[in-house]
Motif scaffolding. Structure first.
Motif, mmCIF file in Angstrom:
data_model
loop_
_atom_site.group_PDB
_atom_site.id
_atom_site.type_symbol
_atom_site.label_atom_id
_atom_site.label_comp_id
_atom_site.label_asym_id
_atom_site.label_seq_id
_atom_site.Cartn_x
_atom_site.Cartn_y
_atom_site.Cartn_z
ATOM 1 N N ALA A 79 -10.061 -7.239 3.133
ATOM 2 C CA ALA A 79 -9.300 -7.571 1.922
ATOM 3 C C ALA A 79 -8.570 -6.361 1.370
ATOM 4 O O ALA A 79 -9.032 -5.231 1.504
ATOM 5 N N VAL A 80 -7.439 -6.632 0.772
ATOM 6 C CA VAL A 80 -6.687 -5.634 0.024
ATOM 7 C C VAL A 80 -6.349 -6.261 -1.325
ATOM 8 O O VAL A 80 -6.389 -7.480 -1.481
ATOM 9 N N LEU A 81 -6.042 -5.442 -2.281
ATOM 10 C CA LEU A 81 -5.669 -5.929 -3.599
ATOM 11 C C LEU A 81 -4.429 -6.811 -3.465
ATOM 12 O O LEU A 81 -3.455 -6.426 -2.807
ATOM 13 N N LYS A 82 -4.476 -7.986 -4.062
ATOM 14 C CA LYS A 82 -3.380 -8.942 -3.949
ATOM 15 C C LYS A 82 -2.063 -8.304 -4.361
ATOM 16 O O LYS A 82 -1.949 -7.689 -5.422
ATOM 17 N N GLY A 83 -1.069 -8.425 -3.489
ATOM 18 C CA GLY A 83 0.246 -7.867 -3.752
ATOM 19 C C GLY A 83 0.371 -6.391 -3.441
ATOM 20 O O GLY A 83 1.432 -5.810 -3.614
ATOM 21 N N ASN A 85 -0.683 -2.914 -0.733
ATOM 22 C CA ASN A 85 -1.050 -2.473 0.626
ATOM 23 C C ASN A 85 -0.547 -3.398 1.730
ATOM 24 O O ASN A 85 -1.239 -3.633 2.721
ATOM 25 N N GLN A 86 0.645 -3.935 1.576
ATOM 26 C CA GLN A 86 1.196 -4.851 2.569
ATOM 27 C C GLN A 86 1.297 -4.193 3.946
ATOM 28 O O GLN A 86 1.026 -4.823 4.957
ATOM 29 N N GLU A 87 1.672 -2.918 3.965
ATOM 30 C CA GLU A 87 1.789 -2.207 5.239
ATOM 31 C C GLU A 87 0.427 -2.115 5.937
ATOM 32 O O GLU A 87 0.319 -2.344 7.144
ATOM 33 N N LEU A 88 -0.617 -1.809 5.180
ATOM 34 C CA LEU A 88 -1.966 -1.750 5.738
ATOM 35 C C LEU A 88 -2.401 -3.115 6.252
ATOM 36 O O LEU A 88 -2.939 -3.241 7.355
ATOM 37 N N LEU A 89 -2.159 -4.146 5.486
ATOM 38 C CA LEU A 89 -2.528 -5.503 5.875
ATOM 39 C C LEU A 89 -1.827 -5.919 7.167
ATOM 40 O O LEU A 89 -2.458 -6.466 8.079
ATOM 41 N N GLU A 90 -0.540 -5.650 7.269
ATOM 42 C CA GLU A 90 0.202 -5.991 8.481
ATOM 43 C C GLU A 90 -0.312 -5.204 9.688
ATOM 44 O O GLU A 90 -0.470 -5.760 10.780
#
Length: 115
Positions: A79-83, A85-90
């Protein structure tokens, strides 16, 4: 037959309904290390724990336990904070997909999690 098992506070959603169904007593503990010591010392008959956690402890020789039941519905997440760390999530999703497709994921799980 009297059976007493222990579980972490965070495991109540699984342990409590199971204890009611099968009729064993539960002891709540605050830390995994306490739970494992209670099992080793014979204070309780067994414990509830996440498969990867106890599997790693078994594989690394930290505990001499045997997993006797797995809940097939159990899943884990990243999990990442909503909205944020998009780069990390991808990057995580891409890496995970690659590991699963090339067999690396199963290799890691089989190496570090003993059942």
């Amino acid at each position: 037959m009297f059976i007493q098992l222990c579980y972490l506070v965070s495991e109540t959603t699984f342990a409590s309904p199971v204890s009611e169904k099968y009729g064993f007593e539960l002891t709540v503990v605050e830390q995994t290390t306490i739970m494992y010591e209670m099992v080793k010392n014979g204070e309780v008959d067994g414990c509830f724990e996440d498969i990867p956690v106890v599997g790693y402890k078994i594989a690394s020789g930290q505990v001499d336990f045997k997993i006797i039941h797995e809940d097939p519905s159990g899943q884990y997440g990243f999990a990442v904070l909503k909205g944020e760390n998009q780069e990390l999530l991808e990057a995580f999703n891409k890496g995970l997909a690659e590991l699963k497709s090339n067999g690396g994921y199963d290799e890691i799980v089989n190496k570090y999690i003993k059942k």
